[in-house]
Each structure stands twice: as C-alpha cells, then as structure tokens.
Design an enzyme around this catalytic site. Structure first.
Site, PDB file in Angstrom:
ATOM      1  N   GLU A  94       3.420  -5.394  11.277  1.00 41.46           N
ATOM      2  CA  GLU A  94       2.099  -5.189  11.858  1.00 41.46           C
ATOM      3  C   GLU A  94       1.013  -5.090  10.786  1.00 41.46           C
ATOM      4  O   GLU A  94       1.261  -4.635   9.669  1.00 41.46           O
ATOM      5  CB  GLU A  94       2.104  -3.912  12.705  1.00 41.46           C
ATOM      6  CG  GLU A  94       3.198  -3.982  13.753  1.00 41.46           C
ATOM      7  CD  GLU A  94       3.162  -2.869  14.778  1.00 41.46           C
ATOM      8  OE1 GLU A  94       2.198  -2.085  14.793  1.00 41.46           O
ATOM      9  OE2 GLU A  94       4.108  -2.809  15.574  1.00 41.46           O
ATOM     10  N   CYS A 107      -5.094  -2.701   6.806  1.00 39.60           N
ATOM     11  CA  CYS A 107      -3.854  -2.025   6.434  1.00 39.60           C
ATOM     12  C   CYS A 107      -2.718  -3.046   6.539  1.00 39.60           C
ATOM     13  O   CYS A 107      -2.430  -3.554   7.619  1.00 39.60           O
ATOM     14  CB  CYS A 107      -3.666  -0.849   7.395  1.00 39.60           C
ATOM     15  SG  CYS A 107      -2.207   0.111   7.054  1.00 39.60           S
ATOM     16  N   CYS A 114      11.854  -0.239   6.363  1.00 38.38           N
ATOM     17  CA  CYS A 114      11.761   0.470   5.080  1.00 38.38           C
ATOM     18  C   CYS A 114      13.072   1.212   4.868  1.00 38.38           C
ATOM     19  O   CYS A 114      13.618   1.800   5.798  1.00 38.38           O
ATOM     20  CB  CYS A 114      10.595   1.463   5.092  1.00 38.38           C
ATOM     21  SG  CYS A 114      10.401   2.328   3.503  1.00 38.38           S
ATOM     22  N   CYS A 118      11.856   8.240   5.590  1.00 35.07           N
ATOM     23  CA  CYS A 118      11.133   9.507   5.723  1.00 35.07           C
ATOM     24  C   CYS A 118      11.315   9.996   7.159  1.00 35.07           C
ATOM     25  O   CYS A 118      11.256   9.202   8.105  1.00 35.07           O
ATOM     26  CB  CYS A 118       9.666   9.323   5.370  1.00 35.07           C
ATOM     27  SG  CYS A 118       9.453   8.765   3.676  1.00 35.07           S
ATOM     28  N   CYS A 121       8.641   9.100  10.050  1.00 34.58           N
ATOM     29  CA  CYS A 121       8.008   7.777  10.045  1.00 34.58           C
ATOM     30  C   CYS A 121       8.811   6.798  10.894  1.00 34.58           C
ATOM     31  O   CYS A 121      10.016   6.630  10.665  1.00 34.58           O
ATOM     32  CB  CYS A 121       7.903   7.270   8.604  1.00 34.58           C
ATOM     33  SG  CYS A 121       7.362   5.555   8.493  1.00 34.58           S
ATOM     34  N   CYS A 344      -1.234   5.280  11.961  1.00 34.20           N
ATOM     35  CA  CYS A 344      -0.200   5.423  10.922  1.00 34.20           C
ATOM     36  C   CYS A 344       1.091   5.910  11.544  1.00 34.20           C
ATOM     37  O   CYS A 344       1.082   6.828  12.340  1.00 34.20           O
ATOM     38  CB  CYS A 344      -0.536   6.527   9.918  1.00 34.20           C
ATOM     39  SG  CYS A 344      -2.089   6.417   9.177  1.00 34.20           S
TER      40      CYS A 344
END
Ligand code: SAH
Ligand code: SF4
Length: 382
Positions: A94, A107, A114, A118, A121, A344
């Site tokens: 995205e 962004c 990933c 975390c 996230c 975010c």
C-alpha cells in the site's frame, strides 16, 4: 526465448547512463529519458519526441517503463489517497498520500510484509514476503504524482515529502531503498530535498551505520518503549540491537550529516496501559536527554486481534505534556484516512481484508472515530 526487458523506471541516473552505454548509446540519453519518465510521466517510448526513431524502436525491444499494477485506489473524505498495488512476487502493498495545507506527504512501502514482527503492527503480523524492486518503490511515487498530473513547476508539486513509512523495514531492503531515495532527490527524478525525504527504521543498527556516506536523508526511528525490557516485547529486533547500541548508531548517522541543525524524529506509538504511563514518560525523558530530537507520538491504530488499545485522549495529552515540559518538541500524529484504512499500522496489503473485517474490528473503528480530536495535533514527520 524472450529476454526480460529492463524497467527504466527503477534506474538511477548513473545506472541509466550505463544502460545506454551498454546498448551503444551516449550516456547523456539518461537525463533526457529520465525527464520524460519522472517529470512528464511518460511510459511510452513513442512519446519521447527528442529521442530518434531508431533509438525508440530499439528501446521498445529491450526496455520498458512499468509501474506496479494498481489493484485499488481510494480517496478519503479528508483528501487522503490510498493505492493498493501488486508487486512481482504476487503480494500487494500500500501507498498513502496525506495532504496537509501546502504539504503533501507520500508514505511509501519498501517490502511486501515485514520479517521484524513488532507486536502491535499489522504488517509485521503477515510475515515477510518479498523485497520491492527500485521500480516497484519508485513506481509508487510515479503513480501518486500521475494521479495529480505531472507538473514541471516545483511550486505546483503535489508530492512535497516522501516518507519510507509504509509496509516493510526499509533498512532490510537496503540497496533498493538507497537507489529509490536517490531518484526521489535527483533533479532529473522528483527533485525533493534531503530534508523532505525520511527513512523510518525500527533499529537495524548495522544498516543504519551503512547509511553514513551513502545518503543524507532525514531519519526517523521507531522507539515505542523507553527501556529494553519493554522494547524487547514490542520491537523484537531490540533483542539483537538494544537501546544503547541504537542510540549510538543514531548519533553516528546524525553527526555524519554536514548540516548540524537536523534532528532525528523519534516515533512512539502509544498503547493504553502498555507504554503510556507517567513512568514511561519519565524514563523516555531520561533516555533522550542528550539526543537532539523531536518526538512524534502515534496513537495506536487498532486492527483485528491486535490485543492493544488506543489510549484515551487525556492519556495521550498527559504523555505529550510531560515530554513538552521537559523541553522536547513533541507532536501527536493525526489519524488520517481512517475511512479507507490508510492509517499507520493498518496497511495490511491485502484487498481481501476489506471483506473479511471482523465485527470486533468494525466496533473498534467506530469507537476510535467517535473519540473527540481534543489532542493537540500538529504534524507528522517532516
Ligand atoms: N518498518 C519501519 C517503517 C514502517 S512502520 C519502522 O518500523 O519504522 C511506520 C510507523 O508506523 C512505525 O513507527 C511503526 O511502528 C508504526 N506503526 C505500526 N503499527 C502501528 C499501529 N497499529 N498503530 C500506530 N502506529 C503503528
Ligand atoms: Fe516491520 Fe516496522 Fe511493522 Fe515493525 S513496525 S513489523 S519493523 S513494518
């Protein structure tokens, strides 16, 4: 057998000059073709009218200008734009455009998924799928600028800032991210100044050091916790490179920049009862007392089964005031594009999720939307 075409969208000026040299052309062609691609948004060689017909024909055989395929494109009520694009690995990533006054921040994603996991996230929850190529990273910028219409007048720029804060850990796709940022700053590319390009990292210390001498972009670091014990849980890469090592590497990078007026942005996602208590503020103040920085607080954005909650506006304000009273320039990131899941940590990269949203997620979203925006909202990373 057909050879794969070279995607010129992803070549820096030096690499494009080498490409032209390799096909027996003068290297200055690189600047000509870059202007067509990045200033005028042209992806058809036939439209490059100052390039000879013979060279255009040759380019069509061996090269292409190809942005990633757009799977969906949404515009939020607040002007935020979001693209879901498919990359070569088949995954979707995205890109989000956030307008704010005369600033337009893009962004950009650097990886599909990933590996760093975390705990708060949603990208991390998907695991790692693939590194994006330079063409896939720059393609996001190209598509965003195209949505506004390319303009050669820098006063009319739609994308004024680029932040590597989409999906993925940019420092784990190091070379491609360095090349992409070079193109974003190149006058024959998107011509943004180093202050307007920001790389955000969760703290891949050796690669943060590797940036020294390779780039001079602005740095944002995802801290999220004021001590190692808590950071080991929230940002597991902390177990490998702890806060002390991270702060040392930040200092080395920042002091390597010739212009000593620049400061690191510390990102701190606030989660209710997890890292938003007065003692966390006190510890953070102590930890950062010698670090020239500005602090950007990000109220946690909920996603299904995250196990975390956004703090109340009072708790956010209390945390901000404690830091400000200690002399830190502290801003709270405004939630933008919530109606199109562009905030975010909500970048999940899969269009499927729209239809699979759980009732609990909808309830969380509605609850978050009802909270009055009483917090002082100033800025995102510059
Ligand atoms: N991997 C890089 C860049 C991408 S994440 C990094 O971690 O810095 C961009 C920012 O969004 C990071 O600060 C990240 O911690 C934050 N973030 C991730 N999930 C979030 C969530 N659910 N709510 C609020 N912020 C989140
Ligand atoms: Fe990866 Fe950044 Fe998400 Fe951590 S916060 S899992 S590093 S994208």
């Amino acid at each position: 057998m057909s050879l794969e075409k070279v995607n010129l969208l992803g070549l820096t000026k030096d690499k494009l000059a080498s490409f032209f040299k390799d096909i027996g052309e003068k290297p200055f062609r690189a600047q000509q073709v870059m202007k067509w691609i990045h200033h005028f948004g042209v992806d058809d060689f036939d439209a490059m009218t100052n390039v000879s017909k013979a060279l255009r024909a040759r380019l069509k055989e061996v090269a292409e200008v190809r942005a990633p395929e757009v799977v969906s494109y949404d515009v939020s009520a607040d002007g935020t734009r979001k693209w879901v694009v498919r990359v070569a690995s088949g995954s979707c990533v995205e890109t989000v455009y956030i307008p704010d006054g005369n600033r337009g921040t893009l962004c950009v994603s650097s990886q599909a998924g990933c590996a760093l996991d975390c705990s708060f996230c949603s990208t991390g929850k998907q695991g790692f799928n693939s590194d994006l190529t330079v063409a896939e990273i720059i393609g996001q910028v190209w598509l965003a600028v195209k949505s506004f219409g390319f303009s050669t007048n820098s006063e009319e720029r739609s994308v004024t800032n680029v932040v590597m804060m989409g999906m993925g850990e940019p420092l784990l796709n190091f070379e491609n991210v360095i090349d992409s940022m070079e193109l974003i700053m190149d006058d024959f590319g998107y011509g943004l100044s180093k202050r307007r390009v920001t790389l955000s990292t969760s703290g891949v210390v050796p690669n943060l050091r590797k940036m020294i001498g390779r780039t001079d972009v602005s740095l944002a670091v995802s801290l999220h916790a004021p001590n190692d014990e808590l950071r080991n849980v929230l940002v597991p890469i902390n177990k490998k490179y702890n806060l002390k090592e991270l702060l040392a590497a930040i200092d080395e990078y920042m002091t390597s920049l010739p212009d000593n007026s620049r400061v690191v942005t510390i990102e701190y996602t606030l989660m209710a009862a997890v890292n938003d208590q007065p003692e966390h503020a006190t510890q953070l103040i102590r930890l950062l007392k010698d670090v020239p920085c500005k602090i950007n607080l990000i109220p946690f954005n909920p996603f299904p089964h995250s196990g975390y909650e956004r703090p109340s506006n009072n708790a956010i304000r209390r945390f901000q005031v404690a830091l400000m009273d200690a002399g830190f320039n502290t801003t709270v990131r405004k939630t933008r594009g919530d109606d199109i899941d562009a905030a975010c940590g909500q970048l999940v990269g899969s269009v499927m999720d729209k239809t699979r949203r759980s009732a609990r997620y909808e309830a969380m979203r509605q609850e978050a939307a009802q909270q009055p925006e009483a917090v002082r909202v100033i800025d995102r990373a510059s």
